[in-house]
Structure formats: C-alpha cells, structure tokens
Design a protein around this motif. Structure first.
Motif, PDB file in Angstrom:
ATOM      1  N   LEU A   1       0.831  -1.439  -0.083  1.00 49.24           N
ATOM      2  CA  LEU A   1      -0.184  -0.420  -0.092  1.00 49.24           C
ATOM      3  C   LEU A   1       0.899   1.128   0.146  1.00 49.24           C
ATOM      4  O   LEU A   1       1.812   1.590   1.272  1.00 49.24           O
ATOM      5  CB  LEU A   1      -1.146   0.473   1.552  1.00 49.24           C
ATOM      6  N   GLN A   2       0.401   2.272  -1.594  1.00 48.01           N
ATOM      7  CA  GLN A   2       1.762   3.269  -1.304  1.00 48.01           C
ATOM      8  C   GLN A   2       0.725   4.547  -0.398  1.00 48.01           C
ATOM      9  O   GLN A   2      -0.148   4.547  -2.091  1.00 48.01           O
ATOM     10  CB  GLN A   2       2.102   3.359  -2.659  1.00 48.01           C
ATOM     11  N   MET A   3       1.275   5.459   0.128  1.00 43.42           N
ATOM     12  CA  MET A   3       0.051   5.813   0.665  1.00 43.42           C
ATOM     13  C   MET A   3       1.116   7.722   1.043  1.00 43.42           C
ATOM     14  O   MET A   3       1.912   7.996   0.518  1.00 43.42           O
ATOM     15  CB  MET A   3       0.310   5.876   2.106  1.00 43.42           C
ATOM     16  N   ASN A   4       0.437   8.459  -0.005  1.00 43.94           N
ATOM     17  CA  ASN A   4       1.003   9.579  -1.121  1.00 43.94           C
ATOM     18  C   ASN A   4      -0.158  10.905  -0.059  1.00 43.94           C
ATOM     19  O   ASN A   4      -0.737  10.581   0.139  1.00 43.94           O
ATOM     20  CB  ASN A   4       1.071   9.940  -1.888  1.00 43.94           C
ATOM     21  N   SER A   5       0.654  11.890  -0.132  1.00 41.98           N
ATOM     22  CA  SER A   5       0.192  12.734   1.061  1.00 41.98           C
ATOM     23  C   SER A   5      -0.894  13.154   1.856  1.00 41.98           C
ATOM     24  O   SER A   5      -2.017  12.937   1.903  1.00 41.98           O
ATOM     25  CB  SER A   5      -1.163  13.704  -0.030  1.00 41.98           C
ATOM     26  N   LEU A   6       0.011  12.110   2.724  1.00 43.96           N
ATOM     27  CA  LEU A   6      -0.650  11.614   3.690  1.00 43.96           C
ATOM     28  C   LEU A   6      -1.520  13.039   4.521  1.00 43.96           C
ATOM     29  O   LEU A   6      -1.047  13.892   4.858  1.00 43.96           O
ATOM     30  CB  LEU A   6       0.625  11.093   5.023  1.00 43.96           C
ATOM     31  N   LYS A   7      -2.731  12.695   5.509  1.00 47.42           N
ATOM     32  CA  LYS A   7      -2.811  13.756   6.044  1.00 47.42           C
ATOM     33  C   LYS A   7      -2.732  13.045   7.735  1.00 47.42           C
ATOM     34  O   LYS A   7      -3.309  11.634   7.872  1.00 47.42           O
ATOM     35  CB  LYS A   7      -4.854  13.975   5.873  1.00 47.42           C
ATOM     36  N   PRO A   8      -3.525  14.050   8.276  1.00 46.81           N
ATOM     37  CA  PRO A   8      -3.279  13.556  10.497  1.00 46.81           C
ATOM     38  C   PRO A   8      -5.082  12.239  10.464  1.00 46.81           C
ATOM     39  O   PRO A   8      -4.165  11.776  10.883  1.00 46.81           O
ATOM     40  CB  PRO A   8      -3.437  14.463  10.915  1.00 46.81           C
ATOM     41  N   GLU A   9      -5.271  12.502  10.028  1.00 42.08           N
ATOM     42  CA  GLU A   9      -7.024  11.781  10.003  1.00 42.08           C
ATOM     43  C   GLU A   9      -6.317  10.567   9.394  1.00 42.08           C
ATOM     44  O   GLU A   9      -7.142   9.176   9.223  1.00 42.08           O
ATOM     45  CB  GLU A   9      -8.137  11.853   9.601  1.00 42.08           C
ATOM     46  N   ASP A  10      -5.095   9.891   8.506  1.00 46.65           N
ATOM     47  CA  ASP A  10      -4.538   8.997   8.111  1.00 46.65           C
ATOM     48  C   ASP A  10      -4.129   8.377   9.089  1.00 46.65           C
ATOM     49  O   ASP A  10      -3.741   6.734   9.430  1.00 46.65           O
ATOM     50  CB  ASP A  10      -3.693   9.090   6.908  1.00 46.65           C
ATOM     51  N   THR A  11      -4.027   9.033  10.459  1.00 52.42           N
ATOM     52  CA  THR A  11      -3.595   7.158  11.576  1.00 52.42           C
ATOM     53  C   THR A  11      -4.287   7.343  11.990  1.00 52.42           C
ATOM     54  O   THR A  11      -5.119   6.873  12.487  1.00 52.42           O
ATOM     55  CB  THR A  11      -3.313   9.198  12.524  1.00 52.42           C
ATOM     56  N   ALA A  12      -4.030   5.685  12.240  1.00 53.76           N
ATOM     57  CA  ALA A  12      -4.461   4.210  12.616  1.00 53.76           C
ATOM     58  C   ALA A  12      -3.134   3.539  12.904  1.00 53.76           C
ATOM     59  O   ALA A  12      -2.055   2.918  12.156  1.00 53.76           O
ATOM     60  CB  ALA A  12      -5.778   4.367  11.442  1.00 53.76           C
ATOM     61  N   VAL A  13      -4.045   1.764  12.715  1.00 54.64           N
ATOM     62  CA  VAL A  13      -2.891   0.565  12.965  1.00 54.64           C
ATOM     63  C   VAL A  13      -4.167   0.171  10.872  1.00 54.64           C
ATOM     64  O   VAL A  13      -4.916   0.134  11.391  1.00 54.64           O
ATOM     65  CB  VAL A  13      -3.947  -0.244  13.855  1.00 54.64           C
ATOM     66  N   TYR A  14      -2.907  -0.176  10.475  1.00 51.85           N
ATOM     67  CA  TYR A  14      -3.233  -1.426   9.642  1.00 51.85           C
ATOM     68  C   TYR A  14      -2.940  -2.357   9.223  1.00 51.85           C
ATOM     69  O   TYR A  14      -2.136  -2.675   9.567  1.00 51.85           O
ATOM     70  CB  TYR A  14      -2.357  -0.062   8.565  1.00 51.85           C
ATOM     71  N   TYR A  15      -4.721  -2.977   9.148  1.00 49.73           N
ATOM     72  CA  TYR A  15      -4.168  -3.975   9.103  1.00 49.73           C
ATOM     73  C   TYR A  15      -4.438  -4.439   7.149  1.00 49.73           C
ATOM     74  O   TYR A  15      -5.226  -4.250   6.787  1.00 49.73           O
ATOM     75  CB  TYR A  15      -5.237  -4.631  10.050  1.00 49.73           C
ATOM     76  N   CYS A  16      -3.916  -5.604   7.337  1.00 49.19           N
ATOM     77  CA  CYS A  16      -3.376  -6.815   5.380  1.00 49.19           C
ATOM     78  C   CYS A  16      -4.448  -7.734   6.722  1.00 49.19           C
ATOM     79  O   CYS A  16      -4.542  -8.694   7.320  1.00 49.19           O
ATOM     80  CB  CYS A  16      -2.583  -7.188   4.820  1.00 49.19           C
ATOM     81  N   ALA A  17      -5.629  -8.011   5.508  1.00 54.09           N
ATOM     82  CA  ALA A  17      -6.984  -9.213   6.210  1.00 54.09           C
ATOM     83  C   ALA A  17      -6.626  -9.735   4.053  1.00 54.09           C
ATOM     84  O   ALA A  17      -6.892  -9.594   3.227  1.00 54.09           O
ATOM     85  CB  ALA A  17      -7.955  -8.901   6.010  1.00 54.09           C
ATOM     86  N   VAL A  18      -7.510 -11.448   4.637  1.00 54.08           N
ATOM     87  CA  VAL A  18      -7.326 -12.253   3.181  1.00 54.08           C
ATOM     88  C   VAL A  18      -9.126 -13.117   3.013  1.00 54.08           C
ATOM     89  O   VAL A  18      -8.983 -13.281   4.548  1.00 54.08           O
ATOM     90  CB  VAL A  18      -6.310 -12.812   3.238  1.00 54.08           C
ATOM     91  N   GLU A  19      -9.924 -12.790   2.137  1.00 55.23           N
ATOM     92  CA  GLU A  19     -10.884 -13.301   1.683  1.00 55.23           C
ATOM     93  C   GLU A  19     -10.264 -14.276   0.591  1.00 55.23           C
ATOM     94  O   GLU A  19      -9.823 -14.481  -0.215  1.00 55.23           O
ATOM     95  CB  GLU A  19     -11.476 -12.423   1.248  1.00 55.23           C
ATOM     96  N   MET A  20     -11.257 -15.553   1.360  1.00 54.35           N
ATOM     97  CA  MET A  20     -10.816 -16.706   0.559  1.00 54.35           C
ATOM     98  C   MET A  20     -11.946 -16.989  -0.569  1.00 54.35           C
ATOM     99  O   MET A  20     -11.317 -17.263  -1.438  1.00 54.35           O
ATOM    100  CB  MET A  20     -11.340 -18.365   2.001  1.00 54.35           C
ATOM    101  N   TYR A  21     -13.020 -16.492  -0.375  1.00 52.39           N
ATOM    102  CA  TYR A  21     -14.093 -16.730  -1.036  1.00 52.39           C
ATOM    103  C   TYR A  21     -15.289 -15.489  -1.132  1.00 52.39           C
ATOM    104  O   TYR A  21     -15.540 -15.427   0.631  1.00 52.39           O
ATOM    105  CB  TYR A  21     -15.186 -17.753  -1.423  1.00 52.39           C
ATOM    106  N   GLY A  22     -15.833 -15.001  -2.547  1.00 52.91           N
ATOM    107  CA  GLY A  22     -16.658 -13.963  -1.813  1.00 52.91           C
ATOM    108  C   GLY A  22     -16.199 -12.654  -2.151  1.00 52.91           C
ATOM    109  O   GLY A  22     -15.225 -12.271  -2.781  1.00 52.91           O
TER     110      GLY A  22
END
Length: 126
Positions: A81-102
């Motif tokens: 995830l390339q994040m540019n022009s970051l803003k204070p409201e982007d502050t967070a814990v970022y998680y990646c997640a996999v979906e098997m189907y759907g």
C-alpha cells in the motif's frame, strides 16, 4: 497455516509518504483477494483498499482515492500500500486481511475477511 505480517509503518509529517508491505505465508495468495483496513483510535474498522482478480481489480475508500495505491507481487506473496499526501486523519493501525471466497474485500467489508495480520501503526503528525 496462513499468516500475514505487515511492515512499513511509522511516523511521518502531513504531506509525506509511506509504503506498507504485507507478506503472506502458508497459503498461495494469487487466487484470493487481499485488502488493507485501518482502525483509528476510538473508531471502527474502516476498509481502505482491496486487490482482487489476481491484482487486476482494485477498490479504494473515497477518503484515500487518488492518494493511496494498492499493488501485489503474487510471486512473492506480498501486497503493498503506497500512501502519498498523508493527512493527520490517516493516523491508524493498518491491517492486511485475506478473503478466501466472496466479495467482502471488494466492498471493503472487514467483517467478511477470513485472516488478519497483527497490524502496523501509521502516525501522521507534525
């Protein structure tokens, strides 16, 4: 067993950039959807971006569209995830997640994702 490990978080100033990485082990990523979600302090999980159809289809939350770019390297079982022009409201814990189907990933619905990483903290502050 399938595991996801995020990296690349840190402290950046507003307007700065970061690139997050998520490496998947124990399962082939190519045929599955993978996305990024985030949780700001005191807030619900928010879908940020999704990569599906072997990386041929991407989805973004309105709040990040035009600033963030998701990509994947199926040979390395890694999503970025390339994040540019970051803003204070982007502050967070970022998680990646996999979906098997759907289609939960494509609609940025965290409740439908099957496997989660432990997250990496992104702080945008001057």
């Amino acid at each position: 067993q399938l595991q996801l490990v995020e990296s690349g978080g840190g402290l950046v100033q507003p307007g700065g950039s970061l690139r997050l990485s998520c490496t998947v082990s124990g399962f082939p990523l190519d045929y599955h959807a993978i996305g990024w979600f985030r949780q700001a302090p005191g807030k619900e999980h928010e879908g940020v971006s999704c990569s599906s159809n072997h990386g041929g289809v991407t989805n973004y939350a309105d709040s990040v569209k035009g600033r963030f770019t998701i990509s994947r390297d199926n040979a390395k079982n890694t999503v970025y995830l390339q994040m540019n022009s970051l803003k204070p409201e982007d502050t967070a814990v970022y998680y990646c997640a996999v979906e098997m189907y759907g289609s939960s990933c494509a609609f940025l619905r965290y409740s439908g994702m099957d496997y989660w990483g432990k997250g990496t903290l992104v702080t945008v502050s001057s």
